[in-house]
Scaffold this active site. Structure first.
Site, mmCIF file in Angstrom:
data_model
loop_
_atom_site.group_PDB
_atom_site.id
_atom_site.type_symbol
_atom_site.label_atom_id
_atom_site.label_comp_id
_atom_site.label_asym_id
_atom_site.label_seq_id
_atom_site.Cartn_x
_atom_site.Cartn_y
_atom_site.Cartn_z
ATOM 1 N N TRP A 118 -37.159 -29.576 7.773
ATOM 2 C CA TRP A 118 -38.321 -30.395 7.413
ATOM 3 C C TRP A 118 -38.305 -31.752 8.112
ATOM 4 O O TRP A 118 -37.265 -32.396 8.228
ATOM 5 C CB TRP A 118 -38.342 -30.616 5.900
ATOM 6 C CG TRP A 118 -39.328 -31.650 5.466
ATOM 7 C CD1 TRP A 118 -39.100 -32.990 5.294
ATOM 8 C CD2 TRP A 118 -40.708 -31.447 5.165
ATOM 9 N NE1 TRP A 118 -40.251 -33.631 4.904
ATOM 10 C CE2 TRP A 118 -41.253 -32.702 4.815
ATOM 11 C CE3 TRP A 118 -41.532 -30.325 5.153
ATOM 12 C CZ2 TRP A 118 -42.594 -32.868 4.449
ATOM 13 C CZ3 TRP A 118 -42.863 -30.490 4.792
ATOM 14 C CH2 TRP A 118 -43.378 -31.743 4.446
ATOM 15 N N MET A 119 -39.496 -32.203 8.535
ATOM 16 C CA MET A 119 -39.690 -33.541 9.078
ATOM 17 C C MET A 119 -40.997 -34.098 8.542
ATOM 18 O O MET A 119 -41.969 -33.368 8.381
ATOM 19 C CB MET A 119 -39.741 -33.502 10.609
ATOM 20 C CG MET A 119 -40.090 -34.841 11.260
ATOM 21 S SD MET A 119 -40.203 -34.736 13.071
ATOM 22 C CE MET A 119 -41.609 -33.629 13.262
ATOM 23 N N ASP B 71 -42.571 -38.517 8.128
ATOM 24 C CA ASP B 71 -43.004 -39.757 8.774
ATOM 25 C C ASP B 71 -42.171 -40.162 9.991
ATOM 26 O O ASP B 71 -40.934 -40.120 9.950
ATOM 27 C CB ASP B 71 -42.930 -40.926 7.784
ATOM 28 C CG ASP B 71 -43.613 -40.649 6.471
ATOM 29 O OD1 ASP B 71 -44.116 -39.541 6.278
ATOM 30 O OD2 ASP B 71 -43.628 -41.559 5.622
#
EC number: 3.2.1.26
Length: 588
Positions: free
Chosen positions: A130-131, A133
C-alpha cells in the site's frame, strides 16, 4: 493512415437508431489534427481512436443535473455521492482509499496476467503493498527525493511508515530503504504526512505528523543523519518530539500535515497546518526560529465554512508573469499565492488563488466564489493529498498527487499492491485567464518517447469513429488538437451542460475526442472528450470530460463520468494530452 470508419457501439440499453450516422440534415464535420507519440515499454495491442457524436440524444440518457453545491468549474455524475464514502483509516482521521460502495455480491475473475499489465510504467509506485500521500519532496545533491506513506506489510492501509525513492530525472526511480518507521510513543500509530524545508545553511528540516499511542495527532521533527549523503538514507528524530500539539478547542484527531516553511519579514519561519472547527476548514500559522519551539499566530491563515477538515495543505507563490517557478518564501507584487487543501469529507484537492498579507498573516482569495473547497480543483479524477516543492535545479515548481484505484480491497490484496503517484507536473499561473493555474507534465517524460506516429488533416464526420493505425503499443503519450468548423449565423450550441451525460450526451458540436483502452468491438473503452454548451449569456462553454462507465467489464470497479469547464480563448484550438499508462488527461 486507415480511413475506415465504424459506428460508436451503443451503451447497453441505448437505442441502436442513434448509434450510427445522424440524419443528413443534422450532419456536420470537424477536423482533428492528432499527433500520437508511442513509447513501447511492453507489448500489448491498443487501438487509438478519434470520436465525434452526432446531435441526437438517446431517450434513456438523462440530461446533466446540477445539485445545490454545483459550481461551473466542475461536474460530477448524479450517481456520485461523495458524502457517503468511507475511507480506510477513517476512525483515525487520515487520508486513505475511499470509493463509493460496490455491492459485496459483485466480483470479477481477475487473473495474475490481468493484474500484471495494470502495473504502470510512467507513474511511480512501490514494488508491492500500500501507498498513499506523497511526502517531503526535495532536490538534493543531484537527486530528486520522494517520500510517501507506505505500509510495508500489506496492500491495504495500516502500519504507515515513510517509503523513500530517488531519481535523477523524476521518471526513473531507485527504491531505497524505509526512511522512518513508527517506533516512538509520539508516532506509534503512524508516521504520517509532512514536508521538507531546505535552509539557507544547507540543513534539511523534515516536519511530519505523528499519531501517538493515544491517537493524538502531533507535529514531529526529523533531520538527515548525514548531510554529505546525497541519498539521505538515514534520518534522526528530534529527542524533544513532539514539537507541536493540537491547540485548545481543536480535536486531537484534527491537527495534521505541516507545510514547507517560509520566512517572513522578521526573519522567522512560518508553517501552516490543517484543521477544522465544527464544519469550517481552517489553516493555522505558527512561527519558529529553530523548528523546535513555536508560537501560534493570533488568527488563522484562512477559513471556509462548510468545507470540513483540511488536510495536506499546501501554500506557495506563483509568478504572475514568466515561465519559472518561485521559491516558497517569495512575497511581492509580482506573485500570487496558492492555497490548497485536501478535503477529508470529499477526498478532493481544491485550490484558490489570492494574496498573502504578511502584516496580519492572512490570505485572501481573488474571487470568494472560487474559494478553497468551493471552486477550482487540481484534478477531477482520482487525485488526492497532493504536494508541491520548488525545484531549485531547474527553477520550477513541481506538483505530485496520490491516485488510488477504483477497485476493491480484495482486489488490492490479490494484486499485492495499491495506488500510484501522478506524473510530476509543473505549475504556473495562467496569465491569459488570470483565474487559474496551468499544469503540465514535466519535460523529462518526453525522454520516454521511442517512436512517433503523426496524423494530420484527419476529417471526421459526425457520428463516426476513425481508427488510427498506431501499431502495437501499451504506453502512449498522445497529443491531439481539434479544429471545429465555425458555427453558421443561425446555429447555437445546444448540448447539455457539463459532462454528466457522458460521451453519449450529444449536441451540435460534441462530444469529440479520443477513445483509449478500447477493444476491437468497442464494447470496452474510455472516451476522453470535449463537450460544448451555451452559457446563460450566450457564450460557448467548453468542458473536458472522461467517461469511465465502459472502461472495464469488471462489475466490482467503481466507474463514473467526470470533468470540468476549461477555458478556450478566442483563436485557440481544442488541445488534449493523454498519458496512456494509467490514463491521465490534460486539456485546454
Amino acid at each position: 493512415m486507415d480511413t475506415s470508419t465504424s459506428a460508436y457501439a451503443p451503451l447497453p440499453g441505448e437505442d441502436p437508431l442513434f448509434s450510427g450516422h445522424p440524419p443528413a440534415s443534422l450532419r456536420r464535420s470537424w477536423k482533428g489534427f492528432a499527433v500520437i507519440f508511442a513509447s513501447v515499454l511492453f507489448l500489448l495491442s491498443l487501438v487509438g481512436l478519434i470520436i465525434h457524436q452526432g446531435p441526437q440524444q438517446p431517450p434513456d440518457v438523462m440530461p446533466d443535473k446540477q445539485d445545490e453545491h454545483h459550481h461551473p468549474q466542475s461536474t460530477t455524475p448524479a450517481s456520485e455521492t461523495t458524502a457517503s464514502w468511507e475511507p480506510r483509516g477513517k476512525a483515525l482521521g487520515v487520508s486513505a482509499k475511499s470509493n463509493p460502495p460496490v455491492s459485496d455480491e459483485l466480483s470479477y475473475n481477475w487473473t495474475n496476467a490481468m493484474f500484471s499489465w495494470q502495473r504502470t510504467a510512467f507513474h511511480f509506485q512501490p514494488e508491492r503493498n500500500w501507498m498513499n500521500d506523497p511526502n517531503g519532496p526535495l532536490f538534493y545533491k543531484g537527486w530528486y527525493h520522494l517520500f510517501y506513506q507506505y505500509n510495508p506489510d500489506s496492500a491495504i492501509w495500516g502500519n504507515i511508515t515513510w517509503g523513500h525513492a530517488v531519481s535523477t530525472d523524476l521518471i526513473h526511480w531507485l527504491y531505497l530503504p524505509i526512511a522512518m518507521v513508527a517506533d516512538q510513543w509520539y508516532d506509534a500509530n503512524g508516521v504520517w504526512s509532512g514536508s521538507a524545508t531546505l535552509l539557507p545553511d544547507g540543513q534539511i528540516v523534515m516536519l511530519y505528523t505523528g499519531d501517538t499511542v493515544d491517537a493524538v495527532q502531533v507535529v514531529c521533527l526529523a533531520h538527515p543523519a548525514n548531510l554529505s549523503d546525497p541519498l539521505l538514507l538515514d534520518w534522526v528524530k528530534y529527542s524533544g518530539n513532539p514539537v507541536l500539539t493540537p491547540p485548545p478547542g481543536i480535536l486531537t484527531t484534527d491537527f495534521r500535515d505541516p507545510t514547507t516553511a517560509w520566512t517572513g519579514p522578521d526573519g522567522k519561519w512560518r508553517i501552516t497546518i490543517g484543521s477544522k472547527v465544527n464544519t469550517t476548514g481552517i489553516s493555522f500559522v505558527y512561527h519558529t526560529e529553530d523548528f523546535k519551539t513555536y508560537n501560534m499566530s493570533k488568527g488563522v491563515l484562512h477559513a471556509v465554512p462548510g468545507t470540513g477538515m483540511w488536510e495536506c495543505i499546501d501554500f506557495y507563490p506563483v509568478a504572475i508573469n514568466g515561465s519559472k517557478g518561485v521559491e516558497t518564501s517569495v512575497n511581492n507584487p509580482s506573485v500570487k499565492h496558492v492555497l490548497k487543501a485536501s478535503l477529508d469529507n470529499t477526498k478532493v484537492d481544491h485550490y484558490a488563488l489570492g494574496t498573502y498579507f504578511e502584516e496580519n498573516e492572512t490570505w485572501v482569495p481573488d474571487n470568494p466564489g472560487l474559494d478553497v473547497g468551493i471552486g477550482l480543483r487540481y484534478d477531477y479524477g482520482r487525485y488526492y493529498a497532493s504536494k508541491t516543492f520548488y525545484d531549485q535545479n531547474k527553477e520550477r515548481r513541481i506538483l505530485r498527487g496520490w491516485i488510488n484505484e477504483t477497485d476493491t480491497e480484495s482486489d488490492d490484496l490479490a494484486k499485492g499492491w495499491a495506488s500510484v503517484q501522478t506524473i510530476p507536473r509543473t505549475v504556473l499561473f495562467d496569465n491569459k485567464t488570470g483565474t487559474n493555474l496551468i499544469q503540465w507534465p514535466v519535460e523529462e517524460i518526453e525522454e520516454l518517447r521511442l517512436n512517433n506516429t503523426d496524423f494530420s488533416d484527419v476529417l471526421v464526420e459526425a457520428g463516426t469513429v476513425v481508427e488510427l493505425d498506431i501499431g502495437t503499443a501499451t504506453q502512449l503519450d498522445i497529443l491531439v488538437e481539434f479544429e471545429l468548423e465555425p458555427l453558421e449565423s443561425s446555429e447555437t450550441v445546444n448540448s447539455s451542460v457539463g459532462c454528466g451525460g457522458g460521451a453519449v450526451d450529444r449536441g451540435t458540436f460534441g462530444p469529440f475526442g479520443i477513445l483509449v483502452i478500447a477493444d476491437e468491438t468497442l464494447t470496452e473503452l474510455t472516451p476522453i472528450y470535449f463537450n460544448l454548451a451555451n452559457s446563460t449569456e450566450g457564450d460557448v462553454i467548453t468542458y473536458f470530460c472522461a467517461d469511465e462507465r465502459r472502461s472495464s467489464k469488471a462489475p466490482d470497479v467503481f466507474k463514473q463520468v467526470y470533468g470540468s469547464e476549461v477555458p478556450v480563448l478566442d483563436g485557440e484550438k481544442h488541445f488534449a494530452r493523454v498519458l496512456r499508462a494509467l490514463r491521465k488527461e490534460v486539456g485546454r
